[in-house]
Design a protein around this motif. Structure first.
Motif, PDB file in Angstrom:
ATOM      1  N   UNK A 233     -47.829   6.427  52.268  1.00  0.00           N
ATOM      2  CA  UNK A 233     -48.200   7.356  53.334  1.00  0.00           C
ATOM      3  C   UNK A 233     -48.973   8.520  52.735  1.00  0.00           C
ATOM      4  N   UNK A 234     -49.722   9.195  53.566  1.00  0.00           N
ATOM      5  CA  UNK A 234     -50.562  10.312  53.149  1.00  0.00           C
ATOM      6  C   UNK A 234     -49.716  11.407  52.487  1.00  0.00           C
ATOM      7  N   UNK A 235     -50.127  11.891  51.312  1.00  0.00           N
ATOM      8  CA  UNK A 235     -49.367  12.938  50.620  1.00  0.00           C
ATOM      9  C   UNK A 235     -49.177  14.207  51.461  1.00  0.00           C
ATOM     10  N   UNK A 236     -50.172  14.561  52.268  1.00  0.00           N
ATOM     11  CA  UNK A 236     -50.042  15.728  53.145  1.00  0.00           C
ATOM     12  C   UNK A 236     -48.883  15.532  54.125  1.00  0.00           C
ATOM     13  N   UNK A 237     -48.822  14.335  54.729  1.00  0.00           N
ATOM     14  CA  UNK A 237     -47.745  14.032  55.675  1.00  0.00           C
ATOM     15  C   UNK A 237     -46.396  14.028  54.967  1.00  0.00           C
ATOM     16  N   UNK A 238     -46.338  13.465  53.787  1.00  0.00           N
ATOM     17  CA  UNK A 238     -45.096  13.427  53.018  1.00  0.00           C
ATOM     18  C   UNK A 238     -44.560  14.832  52.786  1.00  0.00           C
ATOM     19  N   UNK A 239     -45.442  15.778  52.571  1.00  0.00           N
ATOM     20  CA  UNK A 239     -45.036  17.160  52.367  1.00  0.00           C
ATOM     21  C   UNK A 239     -44.469  17.818  53.613  1.00  0.00           C
ATOM     22  N   UNK A 240     -44.751  17.271  54.766  1.00  0.00           N
ATOM     23  CA  UNK A 240     -44.288  17.833  56.037  1.00  0.00           C
ATOM     24  C   UNK A 240     -43.003  17.180  56.558  1.00  0.00           C
ATOM     25  N   UNK A 241     -42.702  15.973  56.086  1.00  0.00           N
ATOM     26  CA  UNK A 241     -41.549  15.235  56.614  1.00  0.00           C
ATOM     27  C   UNK A 241     -40.229  15.809  56.106  1.00  0.00           C
ATOM     28  N   UNK A 242     -39.235  15.815  56.988  1.00  0.00           N
ATOM     29  CA  UNK A 242     -37.893  16.253  56.624  1.00  0.00           C
ATOM     30  C   UNK A 242     -36.881  15.217  57.103  1.00  0.00           C
ATOM     31  N   UNK A 243     -35.711  15.257  56.504  1.00  0.00           N
ATOM     32  CA  UNK A 243     -34.625  14.364  56.884  1.00  0.00           C
ATOM     33  C   UNK A 243     -34.183  14.690  58.314  1.00  0.00           C
ATOM     34  N   UNK A 244     -34.030  13.696  59.176  1.00  0.00           N
ATOM     35  CA  UNK A 244     -33.597  13.965  60.548  1.00  0.00           C
ATOM     36  C   UNK A 244     -32.129  14.386  60.632  1.00  0.00           C
ATOM     37  N   UNK A 245     -31.369  14.175  59.574  1.00  0.00           N
ATOM     38  CA  UNK A 245     -29.948  14.522  59.569  1.00  0.00           C
ATOM     39  C   UNK A 245     -29.740  15.950  59.064  1.00  0.00           C
ATOM     40  N   UNK A 246     -30.377  16.286  57.944  1.00  0.00           N
ATOM     41  CA  UNK A 246     -30.135  17.582  57.293  1.00  0.00           C
ATOM     42  C   UNK A 246     -31.295  18.569  57.421  1.00  0.00           C
ATOM     43  N   UNK A 247     -32.452  18.102  57.850  1.00  0.00           N
ATOM     44  CA  UNK A 247     -33.670  18.919  57.940  1.00  0.00           C
ATOM     45  C   UNK A 247     -34.137  19.433  56.577  1.00  0.00           C
ATOM     46  N   UNK A 248     -33.803  18.701  55.525  1.00  0.00           N
ATOM     47  CA  UNK A 248     -34.248  19.036  54.176  1.00  0.00           C
ATOM     48  C   UNK A 248     -35.417  18.124  53.802  1.00  0.00           C
ATOM     49  N   UNK A 249     -36.233  18.517  52.817  1.00  0.00           N
ATOM     50  CA  UNK A 249     -37.389  17.698  52.420  1.00  0.00           C
ATOM     51  C   UNK A 249     -36.974  16.308  51.924  1.00  0.00           C
ATOM     52  N   UNK A 250     -37.882  15.373  52.123  1.00  0.00           N
ATOM     53  CA  UNK A 250     -37.694  14.005  51.638  1.00  0.00           C
ATOM     54  C   UNK A 250     -38.555  13.805  50.404  1.00  0.00           C
ATOM     55  N   UNK A 251     -38.150  12.864  49.558  1.00  0.00           N
ATOM     56  CA  UNK A 251     -38.959  12.508  48.390  1.00  0.00           C
ATOM     57  C   UNK A 251     -39.176  11.000  48.398  1.00  0.00           C
ATOM     58  N   UNK A 252     -40.293  10.581  47.836  1.00  0.00           N
ATOM     59  CA  UNK A 252     -40.616   9.158  47.758  1.00  0.00           C
ATOM     60  C   UNK A 252     -39.913   8.542  46.566  1.00  0.00           C
ATOM     61  N   UNK A 253     -39.283   7.399  46.785  1.00  0.00           N
ATOM     62  CA  UNK A 253     -38.667   6.613  45.710  1.00  0.00           C
ATOM     63  C   UNK A 253     -39.360   5.259  45.697  1.00  0.00           C
ATOM     64  N   UNK A 254     -40.240   5.064  44.720  1.00  0.00           N
ATOM     65  CA  UNK A 254     -41.012   3.824  44.635  1.00  0.00           C
ATOM     66  C   UNK A 254     -40.162   2.607  44.365  1.00  0.00           C
ATOM     67  N   UNK A 255     -39.060   2.766  43.652  1.00  0.00           N
ATOM     68  CA  UNK A 255     -38.170   1.644  43.375  1.00  0.00           C
ATOM     69  C   UNK A 255     -37.512   1.102  44.638  1.00  0.00           C
ATOM     70  N   UNK A 256     -37.136   2.008  45.508  1.00  0.00           N
ATOM     71  CA  UNK A 256     -36.512   1.618  46.775  1.00  0.00           C
ATOM     72  C   UNK A 256     -37.539   1.365  47.869  1.00  0.00           C
ATOM     73  N   UNK A 257     -38.778   1.837  47.637  1.00  0.00           N
ATOM     74  CA  UNK A 257     -39.822   1.784  48.662  1.00  0.00           C
ATOM     75  C   UNK A 257     -39.331   2.492  49.925  1.00  0.00           C
TER      76      UNK A 257
END
Length: 63
Positions: A11-35
């Protein structure tokens, strides 16, 4: 050597910077191993399907 966790997100890096967890509202990080987008605060991994993040708690897997 390139580690799987260093893999670029589908996904677009800009969008990744804006996404938050729907449960905690904290930032998400990409994990390539888990995809998946990972919420360390909620200990959940959210799948990315066809480049679209699925940010629904019942679709996430526990870490």
């Amino acid at each position: 050597m390139n580690d799987a966790t260093d893999e670029a997100p589908p996904i677009d890096p800009w969008l990744l910077g804006k996404l938050v967890c729907p449960v905690t509202r904290t930032p998400l990080r990409w994990d390539g191993g888990r995809q998946a987008l990972v919420s360390d605060a909620a200990m959940l991994a959210f799948p990315v399907r066809d480049g679209v993040p699925v940010l629904v708690a019942r679709e996430a897997s526990a870490l």
